[in-house]
Design an enzyme around this catalytic site. Structure first.
Site: not given
Length: 358
Positions: A50, A105, A132, A165, A221, A266-267
C-alpha cells in the site's frame, strides 16, 4: 406551495450530488491505454504494498497486507541493486498484542541528524507505520537496523487517531497525518463518501498530542513534504486534487495552491533530488469501488514536475488496464527504476528509459 419548493430544492441537491459523484468515479470511462516506461517485472503477485518509501542505496521499505479485519500485515523491503530481491523484515522486541501491525497502511521514515556525531549509534533511522486495529488507529514506531531488522520502539496513540491514512515525519515522533474520514464503520463510511461530506483533515502530532492544522477535505489520502521541508503536499482523493501548504513557525499549515490532476490520487512520493512528485493513482474510480463485483481496477503513475514547489508539468509514466498491475497506490523512483505498489494485488519494478527534463 412550500412543499413543492422544498421537494424541488431537495431534488436539485440530490441531482447535483449525483453529477458530482458520477464525475468523481469516471462513470463514462471503461478502459485505459497501456503505457510502459520500459521493461517491468512483477516482484509480488498478491498481498499488495500500500505504501513504499526509499531509504537510500536502492532499498525500498513497504507495508503489505492492508485490509480491515484481516490477519496482521508485514513489512517488507526491496533491494533494487540485488535483482529486485524482496525481503520480509524480521522484527524484534515486539509486543504480545493480537492487534499488533493490524492492516498496515501509510508509512514514513525519519533519519536522526544528531546520531553519528555525539552518539555511539550512527545514522539512526526510524520507521512510522499507520495501523488499523478494530477500535482505534495506532502508529507503530520501529528503528531500522543496518541488517534491515526492525526493532520495535513504541506505539503512539491519540484520541484524534480515528480513521487515518498516511503520515510524513518531520522530527523524532513528530509528524503530519491525514484524517481520512470520520466513520470507521463501513456503512457509515460509504454514506460519508457518497454524500460528499468533507470531514477529512490534517493533524500535526508534536510528540505528545495531535491537533488539527487543516480541514474541510473529502477523503484526504497521501501526504509528503518538499525537500526543503517548507511545503506539505496532500492528495485529496475525492476532489482529484493535489494541495500544497506552507508550514509556519508553529507547524500550522497555510494553503498556497491546489491543482486538479484529473485522476484519483493516492500516495505521494517526493524525489529528494528534483522535488518532483510521483503519484500512484486510480484513473477509473468506479472500477476501484466495484472490485467486489468482478471489476479489475487499472493502474496509473504520474510524475508531477515541480518548479519552486509548484507544478510545472504533468507526465504520465505508467498506465495499465489492470492485467499487469491493479489498483496502484504508490510509486517511487530512483536511479532509472520505479517501483509500483497496489492496495492488495501486485507490486512491480519497471525500468524507466526516459524522463523529460525540468
Amino acid at each position: 406551495m412550500w412543499y413543492s419548493f422544498v421537494m424541488v430544492a431537495v431534488f436539485g441537491l440530490v441531482f447535483q450530488q449525483f453529477l458530482s459523484y458520477r464525475d468523481w468515479v469516471d462513470w463514462s470511462t471503461k478502459d485505459v491505454m497501456n503505457v510502459n516506461p520500459g521493461a517491468c517485472e512483477t516482484i509480488i503477485k498478491e498481498g499488495g504494498s500500500e505504501d513504499i518509501t526509499h531509504i537510500g542505496n536502492g532499498i525500498m521499505l513497504m507495508s503489505t497486507g492492508f485490509g480491515f479485519l484481516g490477519p496482521p500485515g508485514k513489512m517488507k523491503a526491496v533491494d533494487l541493486n540485488n535483482g529486485n530481491k524482496v525481503i520480509t523484515l524480521n522484527m524484534t522486541n515486539i509486543p504480545s498484542r493480537e492487534d499488533f501491525l493490524s492492516s498496515p497502511h501509510g508509512i514514513t521514515t525519519w533519519r536522526d541528524p544528531d546520531t553519528g556525531i555525539f552518539s555511539v549509534c550512527s545514522d539512526q533511522l526510524f520507521l512510522y507505520v499507520v495501523t488499523h486495529p478494530p477500535s482505534e488507529d495506532h502508529i507503530e514506531v520501529f528503528e531500522v537496523l543496518k541488517s534491515l531488522t526492525l526493532r520495535y520502539v513504541k506505539t503512539i496513540k491519540d484520541p484524534k487517531f480515528d480513521f487515518m491514512n498516511d503520515l510524513v515525519a518531520v522530527g523524532k515522533d513528530k509528524f503530519y497525518i491525514t484524517y481520512f474520514a470520520r466513520f470507521r464503520d463501513y456503512n457509515r463510511y460509504m454514506m460519508e463518501t457518497l454524500m460528499g461530506m468533507k470531514n477529512g483533515a490534517i493533524f500535526y502530532y508534536d510528540g505528545h498530542k495531535a491537533r488539527e492544522v487543516a480541514s474541510g477535505f473529502h477523503l484526504p489520502n497521501g501526504i509528503n513534504i518538499s525537500p526543503n521541508k517548507k511545503v506539505i503536499y496532500l492528495a485529496e482523493a475525492a476532489a482529484k486534487k493535489i494541495r500544497a501548504f506552507r508550514r509556519d513557525s508553529t507547524n500550522n499549515l497555510v494553503e498556497i495552491w491546489s491543482n486538479n490532476i484529473g485522476t484519483i490520487p493516492d500516495n505521494i512520493d517526493v524525489d529528494p533530488d528534483t522535488g518532483d512528485l510521483w503519484i500512484g493513482s486510480h484513473p477509473i474510480g468506479w472500477k476501484t469501488i466495484d472490485t467486489y463485483f468482478g471489476s479489475i481496477p487499472p493502474c496509473q503513475v504520474l510524475r508531477l514536475k515541480m518548479h519552486e514547489n509548484t507544478i510545472s508539468e504533468i507526465e504520465m509514466i505508467y498506465q495499465n488496464d489492470g492485467t499487469e498491475c491493479s489498483s496502484s497506490t504508490v510509486a517511487s523512483y530512483t536511479a532509472g527504476k520505479m517501483i509500483i505498489g497496489t492496495v492488495h494485488a501486485q507490486s512491480l519494478v519497471c525500468d524507466v528509459g526516459y524522463l523529460s527534463k525540468n
